[in-house]
Write an enzyme that holds these catalytic residues in place. Structure first.
Site, mmCIF file in Angstrom:
data_model
loop_
_atom_site.group_PDB
_atom_site.id
_atom_site.type_symbol
_atom_site.label_atom_id
_atom_site.label_comp_id
_atom_site.label_asym_id
_atom_site.label_seq_id
_atom_site.Cartn_x
_atom_site.Cartn_y
_atom_site.Cartn_z
ATOM 1 N N ASP A 8 0.843 -1.207 0.000
ATOM 2 C CA ASP A 8 0.000 0.000 0.000
ATOM 3 C C ASP A 8 0.875 1.252 0.000
ATOM 4 O O ASP A 8 0.571 2.242 -0.680
ATOM 5 C CB ASP A 8 -0.928 -0.008 1.222
ATOM 6 N N HIS A 39 -5.431 -3.621 5.514
ATOM 7 C CA HIS A 39 -5.071 -3.929 4.129
ATOM 8 C C HIS A 39 -6.268 -4.499 3.372
ATOM 9 O O HIS A 39 -6.274 -5.656 2.958
ATOM 10 C CB HIS A 39 -3.878 -4.895 4.090
HETATM 11 N N1 NAI Z 1 -0.320 -8.426 1.937
HETATM 12 C C1 NAI Z 1 -0.386 -8.030 0.693
HETATM 13 O O1 NAI Z 1 -0.159 -6.847 0.411
HETATM 14 C C2 NAI Z 1 -0.659 -8.985 -0.407
HETATM 15 C C3 NAI Z 1 -1.088 -10.251 -0.135
HETATM 16 N N2 NAI Z 1 -1.327 -11.168 -1.143
HETATM 17 C C4 NAI Z 1 -1.768 -12.496 -0.755
HETATM 18 O O2 NAI Z 1 -0.670 -13.403 -0.796
HETATM 19 C C5 NAI Z 1 -1.165 -14.745 -0.954
HETATM 20 C C6 NAI Z 1 -0.367 -15.478 -2.010
HETATM 21 O O3 NAI Z 1 -0.557 -14.909 -3.283
HETATM 22 P P1 NAI Z 1 0.130 -15.561 -4.601
HETATM 23 O O4 NAI Z 1 1.559 -15.833 -4.357
HETATM 24 O O5 NAI Z 1 -0.258 -14.723 -5.743
HETATM 25 O O6 NAI Z 1 -0.656 -16.966 -4.676
HETATM 26 P P2 NAI Z 1 -0.197 -18.307 -5.412
HETATM 27 O O7 NAI Z 1 -1.379 -19.190 -5.469
HETATM 28 O O8 NAI Z 1 0.503 -17.987 -6.685
HETATM 29 O O9 NAI Z 1 0.887 -18.919 -4.430
HETATM 30 C C7 NAI Z 1 0.563 -19.353 -3.150
HETATM 31 C C8 NAI Z 1 1.510 -20.484 -2.773
HETATM 32 O O10 NAI Z 1 1.158 -20.921 -1.465
HETATM 33 C C9 NAI Z 1 1.314 -22.318 -1.456
HETATM 34 N N3 NAI Z 1 0.576 -22.924 -0.360
HETATM 35 C C10 NAI Z 1 -0.737 -23.245 -0.271
HETATM 36 N N4 NAI Z 1 -0.995 -23.842 0.897
HETATM 37 C C11 NAI Z 1 0.177 -23.904 1.582
HETATM 38 C C12 NAI Z 1 0.556 -24.422 2.829
HETATM 39 N N5 NAI Z 1 -0.325 -24.992 3.661
HETATM 40 N N6 NAI Z 1 1.846 -24.297 3.182
HETATM 41 C C13 NAI Z 1 2.752 -23.716 2.373
HETATM 42 N N7 NAI Z 1 2.444 -23.216 1.171
HETATM 43 C C14 NAI Z 1 1.178 -23.313 0.779
HETATM 44 C C15 NAI Z 1 0.828 -22.783 -2.813
HETATM 45 O O11 NAI Z 1 1.308 -24.085 -3.114
HETATM 46 C C16 NAI Z 1 1.420 -21.706 -3.711
HETATM 47 O O12 NAI Z 1 2.709 -22.068 -4.174
HETATM 48 C C17 NAI Z 1 -2.646 -14.592 -1.272
HETATM 49 O O13 NAI Z 1 -3.398 -14.847 -0.113
HETATM 50 C C18 NAI Z 1 -2.774 -13.134 -1.675
HETATM 51 O O14 NAI Z 1 -4.073 -12.637 -1.486
HETATM 52 C C19 NAI Z 1 -1.124 -10.826 -2.443
HETATM 53 C C20 NAI Z 1 -0.681 -9.571 -2.778
HETATM 54 C C21 NAI Z 1 -0.470 -8.548 -1.801
HETATM 55 O O1 OAA Z 2 -5.680 -7.424 -4.031
HETATM 56 C C1 OAA Z 2 -5.342 -8.561 -3.675
HETATM 57 O O2 OAA Z 2 -6.112 -9.513 -3.569
HETATM 58 C C2 OAA Z 2 -3.904 -8.780 -3.356
HETATM 59 C C3 OAA Z 2 -3.466 -7.696 -2.450
HETATM 60 O O3 OAA Z 2 -3.659 -7.743 -1.255
HETATM 61 C C4 OAA Z 2 -2.953 -6.481 -3.062
HETATM 62 O O4 OAA Z 2 -2.567 -6.488 -4.257
HETATM 63 O O5 OAA Z 2 -2.929 -5.451 -2.373
#
Ligand code: NAI
Ligand code: OAA
Length: 353
Positions: free
Chosen positions: A190, A217
């Site tokens: 953010d 967030h």
């Molecule tokens: N805090 C923030 O600003 C942001 C948060 N996110 C969040 O981050 C998370 C991940 O996003 P992406 O990498 O795009 O998803 P993705 O689906 O590409 O990758 C997630 C990974 O987590 C793994 N996974 C699933 N269950 C698991 C477990 N029990 N133990 C270990 N690994 C496990 C999967 O195998 C996969 O490799 C989502 O919840 C998303 O909403 C995304 C963008 C920004």
């Molecule tokens: O928007 C989403 O789901 C992933 C996230 O938290 C971000 O990009 O800020």
């Protein structure tokens, strides 16, 4: 060490299913987990390392000179990602861990654990729609942390952050290991977005701009404090409205553009590494490290809130007050608190039920 022993030792790193890896971890535990041949520095684990965020995050962490050991854990594909990243000629020693039975080995001795594990959004979903799947994933991983590295700093990325951080806190409380200073929800993206969009409006280099973003967030809980932008500047009410909305909807903008293939991964990996690096510099004892994060807080009446925190050897050592807000921000704060309260309660109830 004999040549064949050296070779066996190296290949064990790349094949986490090899029983040799367990012996290797026993050696590491004995010698305090200092990797032989690696640079001095901190030990970092990424949980969810094979994902859209995890992979570029692993690459960037491997480039960080403060990291001596990098553990890559996932329930799928971590051996491939580990083999790939391990060929980078930077200091950190990389090891892969696959599946729940290797979670303990992945976490033992870690200084910092970064968690991007969990499902991402598709168009039309809110972050809260991820709760049912990601709450359980975060619970399991935090139980592992409580058992294997209870003193580590935790950077929690998995959504909905407004609920997953309270879930993690409850898991640690139950285990008797909770240190509120060491649990940080990552809201850096953010801030990164706010810096970029504000710089665009002002015609400045984004590296010169710093925008505090407080609250939480998700949607209206993301509250940029445009009255506190550095360098000092002012905005028209149209600019304020445009910027606030664009920052709040930044995640949705990416989800829509990716059209069903996921959410922000590359900018998130960048933001996660920027934040992890700040945590590591704090751990090293550097002075004046201040970043925004979603932490246990007494800044408002809510038990968790994002604001600037001072990072030090103990984690989030000081939580800063919000500072003077203008009328627009005061109204925004009330809206943010209302939604945040429900999301925090939902997280707490998930564990206390
Ligand atoms: N805090 C923030 O600003 C942001 C948060 N996110 C969040 O981050 C998370 C991940 O996003 P992406 O990498 O795009 O998803 P993705 O689906 O590409 O990758 C997630 C990974 O987590 C793994 N996974 C699933 N269950 C698991 C477990 N029990 N133990 C270990 N690994 C496990 C999967 O195998 C996969 O490799 C989502 O919840 C998303 O909403 C995304 C963008 C920004
Ligand atoms: O928007 C989403 O789901 C992933 C996230 O938290 C971000 O990009 O800020």
């Amino acid at each position: 060490m004999e040549a064949n022993q050296r070779i066996a030792r190296i290949s064990a790193h790349l094949h986490p299913s090899n029983p040799q890896v367990e012996r290797e971890h026993a050696i590491l535990r004995q010698d305090g987990c200092r990797a032989k041949g690696g640079a001095p520095g901190f030990k970092v684990a990424i949980l969810g390392a094979a994902g859209g965020i995890g992979q570029p995050l692993a690459m960037l962490m491997k480039m960080n000179p403060l990291v001596s050991v990098l553990h890559l854990y996932d329930v799928v594909n971590s051996p491939g990602v580990t083999a790939d990243i391990s060929h980078m000629d930077t200091g950190a020693v990389v090891r892969g861990f696959l599946g729940q039975q290797q979670l303990e080995s992945a976490l033992t001795g870690m200084d910092l654990v970064v968690i991007p594990a969990g499902v991402p959004r598709k168009p039309g979903m809110t972050r809260d729609d991820l709760f049912n799947i990601n709450a359980g994933i975060v619970k399991t991983l935090c139980e592992g942390i409580a058992k294997s590295c209870p003193n580590a700093i935790v950077n929690l990325i998995s959504n909905p952050v407004n609920s997953t951080v309270p879930i993690a806190a409850e898991v640690f409380k139950k285990a008797g290991t909770y240190d509120p200073k060491k649990l940080l929800g990552v809201t850096m993206l953010d801030v990164v977005r706010a810096n970029t969009f504000v710089a665009e409006v002002l015609g400045l280099d984004p590296r010169e701009v710093n925008v505090p973003v407080v609250g939480g967030h998700a949607g209206v809980t993301i509250l940029p404090l445009l009255s506190q932008v550095k360098p000092p500047c002012s905005f028209t009410s149209e600019e304020t409205e445009y910027l606030t909305k664009r920052i709040q909807d930044g995640g949705t903008e990416v989800v829509q553009a990716k059209a069903g293939t996921g959410s922000a991964t590359l900018s998130m990996a960048y933001a996660a590494v920027k934040f992890a690096d700040a945590c590591l510099r704090g751990l090293r004892g550097d002075a004046g490290i201040v970043e925004c994060a979603f932490v246990a807080s007494q800044v408002t009446e809510l038990p968790f809130f994002a604001s600037k925190v001072k990072l030090g050897r103990g984690g989030a050592e000081e939580v800063h007050q919000l500072g003077p807000l203008n009328e627009y921000e005061r109204v925004g704060l009330e809206k943010a608190k209302k939604e945040l309260e429900a999301s925090i309660q939902k997280g707490i109830s998930f564990i206390r039920k």
